[in-house]
Write an enzyme that holds these catalytic residues in place. Structure first.
Site, short mmCIF file in Angstrom:
data_model
loop_
_atom_site.label_atom_id
_atom_site.label_comp_id
_atom_site.label_asym_id
_atom_site.label_seq_id
_atom_site.Cartn_x
_atom_site.Cartn_y
_atom_site.Cartn_z
N SER A 102 74.12 23.57 -2.81
CA SER A 102 74.75 23.88 -1.53
C SER A 102 75.84 24.96 -1.57
O SER A 102 76.74 24.94 -2.41
CB SER A 102 75.36 22.61 -0.93
OG SER A 102 76.23 22.94 0.13
N THR B 51 72.22 19.46 6.96
CA THR B 51 71.23 20.48 6.62
C THR B 51 69.85 19.83 6.45
O THR B 51 69.67 18.63 6.71
CB THR B 51 71.66 21.27 5.36
OG1 THR B 51 70.80 22.39 5.22
CG2 THR B 51 71.61 20.42 4.10
N LYS C 19 68.50 17.62 10.45
CA LYS C 19 69.15 18.16 11.65
C LYS C 19 68.66 17.50 12.94
O LYS C 19 69.39 17.46 13.93
CB LYS C 19 68.96 19.68 11.73
CG LYS C 19 69.72 20.43 10.64
CD LYS C 19 69.64 21.93 10.81
CE LYS C 19 70.41 22.63 9.70
NZ LYS C 19 70.53 24.08 9.91
N ASN D 247 73.87 20.27 13.43
CA ASN D 247 74.24 20.66 12.06
C ASN D 247 75.71 20.38 11.76
O ASN D 247 76.18 20.62 10.66
CB ASN D 247 73.93 22.15 11.80
CG ASN D 247 74.98 23.07 12.40
OD1 ASN D 247 75.38 22.90 13.55
ND2 ASN D 247 75.42 24.04 11.62
N GLY E 86 58.32 29.51 11.82
CA GLY E 86 58.79 28.16 11.57
C GLY E 86 59.24 27.45 12.83
O GLY E 86 59.58 28.09 13.84
N GLY F 200 61.29 24.21 12.56
CA GLY F 200 62.18 23.12 12.17
C GLY F 200 63.49 23.14 12.93
O GLY F 200 63.65 23.84 13.94
N ALA G 181 66.48 24.39 12.20
CA ALA G 181 67.18 25.67 12.26
C ALA G 181 66.51 26.60 13.27
O ALA G 181 67.18 27.37 13.97
CB ALA G 181 67.22 26.32 10.88
#
Length: 244
Positions: A14, A60, A64, A85, A123, A125, A127
């Site tokens: 991280s 993360t 989320k 988040n 994507g 997801g 984020a």
């Protein structure tokens, strides 16, 4: 001692822990600690909530969206986005926020030119949901690209010359290309990308992903996720300290 942290899975790498440790040192913040809570499954977050002195934490991959049932309230942005988040503990309540949208917005907008009208988002997801929210805010039309044929998504096989030419922004919200798998990249026809394109990768490690490198080689403008990460972290700090 005020406690902050990050929850996720397999997150020993991280950025957040080292970032906040450096921030506390540089700003002489001596009453705060930032820890990493690596959870095998989301229900383990209940033990995190029992941490003495806990003010809040970041969230993360892959939690989320999964964190939401464990919260009491959502900020308007988090509710619209459907992903969290940042969590604030205030007056015994667990409040979910989304600062990814802030970070993405303020790192993308300075790069936009008049011809950047449409985007491809790779994507779907947690984020990616913050990215959709900001593209809607900026009135940039977008198509979602997925490996599977879902709803009105495009598949990678459908990314032909017409699609690439008509979408001048390409945003990678997938984990493809993240360290240590640095030779991987989303399956795009990179030879069709040109100097009118903007390639934005939410990945920050490595700084130059194969996705960005391929775009750069075609003359495209490129941006990685490092600035977005810093902006969202600082926004989270503001929320925890009631500065916004």
């Amino acid at each position: 001692m005020r406690q902050f942290g990050l929850i996720g899975r397999n997150i020993s790498y991280s950025f957040s822990k080292s970032y906040f440790a450096e921030k506390f040192k540089n700003e002489n913040i001596v009453d705060a600690v930032y820890n990493v809570f690596d959870l095998k499954q989301i229900d383990e977050v209940e033990k995190v909530f029992e941490t003495e002195g806990l003010i809040g934490f970041n969230v993360t991959i892959p939690y989320k969206q999964e964190i939401i049932p464990f919260l009491d309230e959502l900020s308007p942005e988090a509710k619209s986005i459907g992903a969290v988040n940042t969590v604030l503990i205030k007056d015994g309540k667990r409040i979910g926020h989304n600062t990814d949208c802030y970070g993405f917005h303020h790192s993308l907008e300075p790069l936009l030119e008049s011809h950047h009208k449409k985007a491809l988002v790779l994507g779907n997801g947690g984020a990616a949901k913050a990215v959709y929210y900001i593209l809607d805010l900026l009135q940039i039309k977008y198509k979602i690209v997925s490996r599977a044929k879902l709803d009105n998504y495009l598949t990678y096989e459908e990314l032909d010359e017409e699609v690439i030419n008509n979408h001048q922004i390409i945003i990678n919200c997938s984990p493809v290309g993240t360290f240590p798998n640095v030779e991987n990249s989303p399956s795009l026809p990179y030879q069709l990308i040109n100097e009118k394109h903007l390639l934005y990768d939410l990945i920050y490690n490595p700084p130059l992903t194969k996705f960005l490198e391929n775009g750069k080689n075609q003359g495209a403008k490129i941006k990685n996720g490092h600035e977005m990460l810093i902006l969202q972290a600082e926004k989270a700090w503001d929320i925890w300290n009631k500065l916004d």
